[in-house]
Design an enzyme around this catalytic site. Structure first.
Site, mmCIF file in Angstrom:
data_model
loop_
_atom_site.group_PDB
_atom_site.id
_atom_site.type_symbol
_atom_site.label_atom_id
_atom_site.label_comp_id
_atom_site.label_asym_id
_atom_site.label_seq_id
_atom_site.Cartn_x
_atom_site.Cartn_y
_atom_site.Cartn_z
ATOM 1 N N CYS A 1 37.714 38.411 -11.736
ATOM 2 C CA CYS A 1 37.851 37.180 -11.556
ATOM 3 C C CYS A 1 38.858 36.374 -10.836
ATOM 4 O O CYS A 1 39.248 36.183 -9.386
ATOM 5 C CB CYS A 1 38.058 36.210 -12.786
ATOM 6 S SG CYS A 1 36.655 36.479 -14.117
HETATM 7 N N1 LIG Z 1 34.074 39.861 -17.001
HETATM 8 C C1 LIG Z 1 34.453 38.789 -17.204
HETATM 9 O O1 LIG Z 1 35.380 38.584 -17.686
HETATM 10 C C2 LIG Z 1 33.776 37.499 -16.816
HETATM 11 C C3 LIG Z 1 34.791 36.228 -16.971
HETATM 12 C C4 LIG Z 1 33.910 34.762 -16.712
HETATM 13 C C5 LIG Z 1 33.207 34.616 -15.259
HETATM 14 N N2 LIG Z 1 32.477 36.343 -15.127
HETATM 15 C C6 LIG Z 1 31.487 36.323 -13.606
HETATM 16 O O2 LIG Z 1 30.483 36.063 -14.472
HETATM 17 C C7 LIG Z 1 29.937 37.101 -13.094
HETATM 18 C C8 LIG Z 1 28.539 38.366 -14.065
HETATM 19 O O3 LIG Z 1 29.881 39.623 -14.122
HETATM 20 P P1 LIG Z 1 30.587 40.344 -15.401
HETATM 21 O O4 LIG Z 1 31.607 40.934 -15.880
HETATM 22 O O5 LIG Z 1 29.049 40.221 -16.196
HETATM 23 O O6 LIG Z 1 29.423 42.082 -14.266
HETATM 24 P P2 LIG Z 1 28.514 43.114 -14.898
HETATM 25 O O7 LIG Z 1 29.012 44.025 -13.630
HETATM 26 O O8 LIG Z 1 29.892 43.530 -15.899
HETATM 27 O O9 LIG Z 1 27.114 42.535 -15.706
HETATM 28 C C9 LIG Z 1 26.474 42.362 -14.198
HETATM 29 C C10 LIG Z 1 25.578 43.377 -15.016
HETATM 30 O O10 LIG Z 1 24.646 42.716 -13.645
HETATM 31 C C11 LIG Z 1 23.612 43.828 -13.651
HETATM 32 N N3 LIG Z 1 22.925 42.932 -12.267
HETATM 33 C C12 LIG Z 1 23.111 42.984 -10.986
HETATM 34 N N4 LIG Z 1 21.518 42.561 -10.279
HETATM 35 C C13 LIG Z 1 21.159 42.485 -11.212
HETATM 36 C C14 LIG Z 1 19.766 41.910 -10.237
HETATM 37 N N5 LIG Z 1 19.527 41.566 -8.676
HETATM 38 N N6 LIG Z 1 19.156 41.727 -11.515
HETATM 39 C C15 LIG Z 1 18.992 41.801 -12.661
HETATM 40 N N7 LIG Z 1 20.398 42.297 -13.298
HETATM 41 C C16 LIG Z 1 21.013 42.949 -12.126
HETATM 42 C C17 LIG Z 1 24.240 44.899 -13.304
HETATM 43 O O11 LIG Z 1 23.688 45.698 -13.444
HETATM 44 C C18 LIG Z 1 25.633 44.040 -14.634
HETATM 45 O O12 LIG Z 1 24.483 44.951 -15.530
HETATM 46 C C19 LIG Z 1 30.640 37.632 -12.313
HETATM 47 O O13 LIG Z 1 29.816 36.416 -11.377
HETATM 48 C C20 LIG Z 1 31.968 36.940 -12.444
HETATM 49 O O14 LIG Z 1 32.285 36.565 -11.896
HETATM 50 C C21 LIG Z 1 33.413 37.221 -15.341
#
Ligand SMILES: NC(=O)c1ccc[n+]([C@@H]2O[C@H](COP(=O)([O-])OP(=O)(O)OC[C@H]3O[C@@H](n4cnc5c(N)ncnc54)[C@H](O)[C@@H]3O)[C@@H](O)[C@H]2O)c1
Length: 441
Positions: free
Chosen positions: A282
């Protein structure tokens, strides 16, 4: 929790009834650090939840009740799966049976620091194939203001379906803080803004079934901008305090003592702490979504660029500290054994994305150091010609220099101070120890 105002349209009424009765079928697309905890929260609240992820490994593990997200113990996940509340699939045709979908897919940056929208686009294209009237769709992935209205809405508003009447579309920023024992998905206030007032209302009703506090805002753009303000605020304040740390180092002042004393001011000051560099998915990334967007409007995001530059210098500063500390002991960095404590991007988690430890390892490798590391959360590290396994903490005794990059609570710092000949501490993890062989940031 107040009851939502009645919604007039029949489609809205029906969906609102299902949500209130918890018979709405909930879908979460992307079962990562954000999506899995959200799916679990709605399953715990009594909904039937379907997680959709393109990773067969993740869907297999969810269906086996085997959690891969630190904040979700398998003991919490498994009964939800065996009780039929939560199931996972890679097949988007499951969308046909769903009433709601939260999209939690990655939003990384391209090498050029432009937003990479490919995961949002591909998941929305898949959803659009099976989309039907009466659904609520909420984008949660962090993104630039305008994404929901300009990119997602046209993909869903097909075949004469109209947002706010036939379906409902919102943006809600995800604020989860992995590893935070106090604030988790259920008790972090949830901001939500819809394409129309009816969409906002539906989003508010939905979240209020499972989360403690919902904050409706007037549009998707406001909701998108909230997240970027929060993370830009952090990034810039960290940049400021990192620059203060560089200044203090140059003039021989202990920056940690300065911050602790400043933090005694009961108003108008909020402590941020310097460190080896930004990490995670982030803070190093999201502000560039904002600068990309504002550049199109003719505004240079100068604070963001400057903080990005200063934060990017920190891994170099730490590598230089290590080299200087070894030089002071009469040892060149080339051929010295350097042991890194902690490689995850922050304390007590296993996430390595953008971790400054990766930059520092590469910088020290280029200078000829022999590298090792300990991290109870990261058993193996593979990176550009480096392939290491986490060693027991006792390995620090054989190193010429130990570098604390991530201050995991599991580390035995008293033992480390005793066994290591030289320690560079980039996190002030050794604040309660005074010894000549400790070098602080
Ligand atoms: N990790 C954090 O602490 C956090 C905090 C706030 C916001 N975010 C935001 O949340 C969002 C997700 O982050 P995250 O950390 O959970 O990511 P992550 O990589 O842990 O999880 C994303 C998931 O999406 C799946 N994926 C990718 N393409 C896909 C598709 N086309 N269809 C279905 N599934 C698909 C991946 O396989 C993965 O399991 C991002 O935009 C991130 O910036 C993350």
């Amino acid at each position: 929790m107040s009851d939502p105002s009645p919604v007039a349209e029949p489609t809205a009424k029906l969906l609102a009834q299902k949500i209130r009765a918890k018979t709405a079928r909930v879908g979460v697309v992307g079962l990562g650090y954000v999506g899995l905890p959200l799916a679990v929260e709605f399953a715990k609240a009594g909904f039937h939840v379907t997680g959709i992820d393109i990773s067969p490994e993740k869907t297999r593990r969810v269906n086996a009740g085997d959690s891969y997200v630190g904040d979700i113990p398998s003991a919490t996940l498994a009964p939800l799966v065996s009780g039929g509340r939560l199931t996972a699939t890679s097949d988007f045709s499951a969308v046909r049976d769903l009433d709601t979908i939260n999209i939690c897919v990655p939003t990384p940056l391209r090498k050029t620091k432009d937003p990479d929208m490919s995961f949002i686009v591909s998941s929305c294209q898949e959803i659009a194939h099976h989309f039907h009237a009466g659904m609520l769709v909420i984008l949660e992935s962090t993104t630039y203001p305008g994404t929901t209205d300009e990119l997602v809405l046209p993909m869903l508003a097909q075949n004469g379906l109209e947002a706010g009447r036939d379906f409902f579309l919102c943006f809600s920023p995800e604020r989860v803080d992995p590893g935070n024992p106090k604030y988790q998905t259920s008790n972090i206030p949830k901001v939500v803004g819809g394409v129309t007032p009816a969409c906002t209302e539906m989003g508010r009703l939905f979240y209020s079934q499972a989360l403690q506090h919902v904050v409706p805002v007037s549009s998707t753009q406001v909701a998108e901008m909230v997240k970027l303000l929060e993370n830009t605020f952090r990034m810039i304040n960290i940049g400021l305090v990192n620059e203060i740390a560089l200044m203090c180092d140059r003039i021989g002042i202990n920056v940690w003592e300065v911050i602790d004393a400043a933090a005694t001011k009961p108003f108008g000051f909020m402590p941020f702490y310097p460190g080896p560099g930004l990490g995670g998915h982030c803070i190093p990334i999201d502000p560039f979504y904002l600068s990309w967007k504002t550049k199109q409007a003719g505004i240079e995001a100068r604070f963001i660029e400057l903080a990005g530059y200063i934060n990017g210098q920190m891994p170099h500063f730490v590598a230089d500290k290590v080299q200087n500390a070894l030089n002071d002991m009469g040892k060149p960095v080339r051929g010295s054994r350097i042991h890194i404590m902690g490689v995850a991007y922050k304390r007590d988690i296993d996430d390595m994305r953008e971790s400054p430890a990766l930059d520092i390892l590469l910088l020290l490798q280029r200078r000829g150091a022999i590298l090792g590391y300990s991290d109870p959360h990261v058993p193996r590290l593979v990176l550009d010609g480096i392939d290491l396994h986490s060693a027991p903490e006792t390995a620090a005794a054989d190193a010429d220099c130990v570098v604390i990059i991530t201050d995991h609570t599991a580390f035995d710092y008293a033992a480390l101070v005793k066994r290591a000949p030289l320690i560079v501490d980039s996190r002030n993890a050794l604040r309660s120890f005074q010894a000549k062989h400790i070098v602080r940031l």
